[in-house]
Design a protein around this motif. Structure first.
Motif: not given
Length: 116
Positions: A51-53, A59-68, A103-104
């Protein structure tokens, strides 16, 4: 407003209470299932192996909330193809989210020996 704008607006305007709630830590099984689903669906091809792009956004380390994340993946505007539920289930997306959350963060550039 078109359908995509409405969906994105709804995803971004989740109730504050939902965003404020602390989700339980994902289990090892959820993380493993999420990594498998992420790889199988081909997410890594654009978003990197963790998820590093890459060609797609980080997409990491702070992905959208699961609903979004789910709302976006279902109708994804732009160059990303949409993934309907028959291709990637809601359970798969919850597990992918668990994988991404696990993911850290990357270390700062000043702590990477090759960049010094």
């Amino acid at each position: 407003m078109n359908r995509i704008q409405i969906t994105l607006a709804a995803a971004l305007l989740l109730p504050v209470a939902t965003l404020a709630q602390q989700a339980p830590a994902p289990t090892a099984a959820q993380i493993a299932n999420g990594q498998l689903a992420y790889t199988t669906a081909g997410c890594y091809l654009c978003h990197g192996t963790v998820g590093q792009g890459g060609a797609g956004p980080k997409l990491t380390p702070q992905p959208f909330p699961v609903e979004a994340l789910t709302a976006f993946v279902r109708v994804s505007p732009g160059s990303m193809p949409p993934y309907p539920a028959h291709m990637l289930s809601d359970a798969d997306l919850r597990d992918i989210h668990a994988f991404l959350v696990s993911r850290p963060p990357s270390p700062p550039a000043s702590q990477i020996p090759l960049l010094k």
